[in-house]
Structure formats: structure tokens, C-alpha cells
Design an enzyme around this catalytic site. Structure first.
Site, PDB file in Angstrom:
ATOM      1  N   SER A 192      49.195 -31.307   3.292  1.00  0.00           N
ATOM      2  CA  SER A 192      50.136 -32.005   4.166  1.00  0.00           C
ATOM      3  C   SER A 192      49.498 -32.366   5.502  1.00  0.00           C
ATOM      4  CB  SER A 192      51.394 -31.162   4.386  1.00  0.00           C
ATOM      5  OG  SER A 192      51.073 -29.901   4.928  1.00  0.00           O
ATOM      6  N   GLU A 193      48.601 -31.494   6.018  1.00  0.00           N
ATOM      7  CA  GLU A 193      47.846 -31.837   7.226  1.00  0.00           C
ATOM      8  C   GLU A 193      46.457 -31.215   7.202  1.00  0.00           C
ATOM      9  OE1 GLU A 193      51.918 -32.596   9.143  1.00  0.00           O
ATOM     10  OE2 GLU A 193      51.143 -30.863   8.059  1.00  0.00           O
ATOM     11  N   THR A 194      45.562 -31.875   7.926  1.00  0.00           N
ATOM     12  CA  THR A 194      44.235 -31.342   8.214  1.00  0.00           C
ATOM     13  C   THR A 194      44.045 -31.379   9.726  1.00  0.00           C
ATOM     14  OG1 THR A 194      43.269 -31.997   6.091  1.00  0.00           O
ATOM     15  CG2 THR A 194      41.745 -31.714   7.921  1.00  0.00           C
TER      16      THR A 194
END
Length: 275
Positions: free
Chosen positions: A40-42
Site C-alpha cells: 500500500s505504501e513505500t
């Protein structure tokens, strides 16, 4: 690197990508890495000297101003390599202070302190649209926890279900909800159920990031802490535990510390381990 945040078990928590030195990457490259990682995020860290970093967060689709679970993951990854202690993350939402600890078994834990939280009314047409796409009715909401917009780096509508069963039944049209969220600038929808005075269960639809249900959302947890304080729903100083991810098989635990100062940031703590 790949870490999961808000769990000491690689099978739980919310996965995040971590790049500890992204100084050589431009926006297109960071987006490409985030898309390749597929979480979902980095988080992308750019060292600014000492324990200070510029940090940017990308979902596989777009940049996000702030992400709690990727902050916890990045801080844990840094602590494992450079030792525990305080870190300063300069994000697009503002300065976020992070404190890391290493247990005797090597497990890393991080506490982020959000930017100053705030809330705003949730317009009746937006509430009606949210309920419609979620398939919820107004009668299924908890009247003790009124619908509201909450912010601690990014904005989230907060809807409280009256029962655990209502929270468990999550079925919605991602395109319709995603379009509404894009128009309003919302990052996730924070759906909660209050089990007791200091225990909550949460689910977080995240269509802007291509995620049906986020297993752990640190930014929403901080926003909920600010919501509870501003509306007088807890007596600070207070500690609240949020269980998230259970309905999707990735259990997560987020510890939220709510200070008495109305302008103070909300502290959110969780463990993080490599995937």
C-alpha cells in the site's frame, strides 16, 4: 526492503516497502519502485544529516503526504542497522518525531508523534454518500461516536459502527468510493467499533492506493486519537489500543497515546519486522 508494521509476526501487520537512501531517485523512479513492491505504501528516506531525514511516501498509484505504518517500518529498518534512538522525519505533512527501541530479542518498536491533529464536520451529503457505497445505514452507527473528518497528517472520515458484526461486513464498490475520496481529498475511511473505553477495532478502506482494506493504518490511528480528544470521548492522558487487520487475516496492534494538550501530536506505537 520489505517490512510489516504493527506486528512482531511477519504474517500479521501491514507490509511496507522501505528505501533507506533514496537520494538518487526522482519522483518517477520512486513511483516505479512503489508499484514494483506492490504494497500500500513505500517510504523513501533522504538523509539530511545526523538523525534527520526527508521522507516521501508512495502508493503504487500516487504519492501520499504521510503514512504511519511505513514510518514505523522505516524507523525499525533504520534502528536495526544503526541503533535505536530518536529520529526526525520531515514529511509533506510536517515534522514527525520518531523514537525507536530494540528489545533483547532484536525486535524493533517505533513510536511516531504526529503533527497536530484536528477534526472538521462531515457534510451530510458526504455522509450519505459514504453510507450508501458502504451499504451501511445511519441506524447502524454508534451515536456516542459521531461521524467526523479527522486529520493527523492526512484526512480520514471517521464512522463508528454500533456492532462488531457491522464492522466485519465490509463490501463496497472501490471505483465509486475511490472517486468520492479523490474529490474530497480523503486518504482512507476510518471505520471503527468501540469494544470498551480504551479498546477499538478498525478497518480502513484505501481505494486511492488500490487497497480494499488496509491491515494497519498509523495515520488513521493518530487521527482517531485527535478525534477522541477533541470530542471529549477520552480523558487525557489516555492510552487506546486499536486492533486492525483481524478480518483479513493480518492481525495488527496499534497503541495510541493521547496527551492532554489540545495542540499536541498523537503518539502511535507498533513493532515492525522484516517480511
Amino acid at each position: 526492503m520489505r517490512y510489516t508494521a504493527f506486528s512482531a509476526d511477519p504474517a500479521g501487520g501491514n507490509p511496507a516497502g522501505v528505501v533507506l537512501d533514496a537520494s538518487a531517485l526522482d519522483d518517477a523512479a520512486m513511483l516505479a519502485v512503489a508499484a514494483d513492491v506492490g504494497y500500500s505504501e513505500t517510504a523513501f528516506l533522504m538523509p539530511r544529516g545526523g538523525d534527520r531525514f526527508q521522507v516521501r511516501y508512495f502508493s503504487p498509484r500516487a504519492e501520499v503526504d504521510f503514512c504511519g505504518h511505513a514510518t514505523i517500518a522505516a524507523a525499525a529498518a533504520y534502528a536495526e542497522r544503526h541503533g535505536a534512538g530518536p529520529l526526525t522525519f520531515e514529511t509533506k505533512a510536517g515534522t514527525v518525531e520518531v523514537l525507536t527501541r530494540l528489545a533483547a530479542d532484536g525486535t524493533a518498536t517505533a513510536t511516531l508523534t504526529s503533527v497536530a491533529p484536528r477534526t472538521a464536520p462531515l457534510a451530510e451529503p458526504d455522509l450519505a454518500a459514504l453510507l450508501d457505497v458502504l451499504g451501511w445505514s445511519a441506524a447502524e452507527l454508534d451515536p456516542a461516536l459521531p461521524p467526523r473528518l479527522a486529520y493527523a497528517g492526512v484526512w480520514h472520515p471517521v464512522l463508528a459502527a454500533a456492532t462488531r458484526q457491522r464492522l466485519s461486513g465490509l463490501d463496497y464498490d472501490m471505483d465509486v468510493l475511490g472517486a468520492l475520496m479523490a474529490r474530497r481529498g480523503w486518504t482512507t475511511v476510518d471505520l471503527v467499533w468501540r469494544e470498551s473505553a480504551d479498546v477499538f477495532h478498525a478497518r480502513n478502506p484505501f481505494p486511492p492506493g488500490g487497497v480494499v482494506d488496509d491491515p494497519a493504518t498509523g495515520a488513521a490511528a493518530a487521527a482517531l486519537g485527535g478525534y477522541l480528544r477533541e470530542l471529549g470521548l477520552v480523558t487525557p492522558p489516555a492510552t487506546v489500543t486499536i486492533h486492525q487487520g483481524e478480518d483479513m487475516g493480518r492481525p495488527s496492534v496499534l497503541t495510541v497515546q493521547i496527551g492532554p494538550d489540545p495542540g499536541s501530536g498523537i503518539a502511535v506505537t507498533g513493532a515492525a519486522v522484516t517480511m
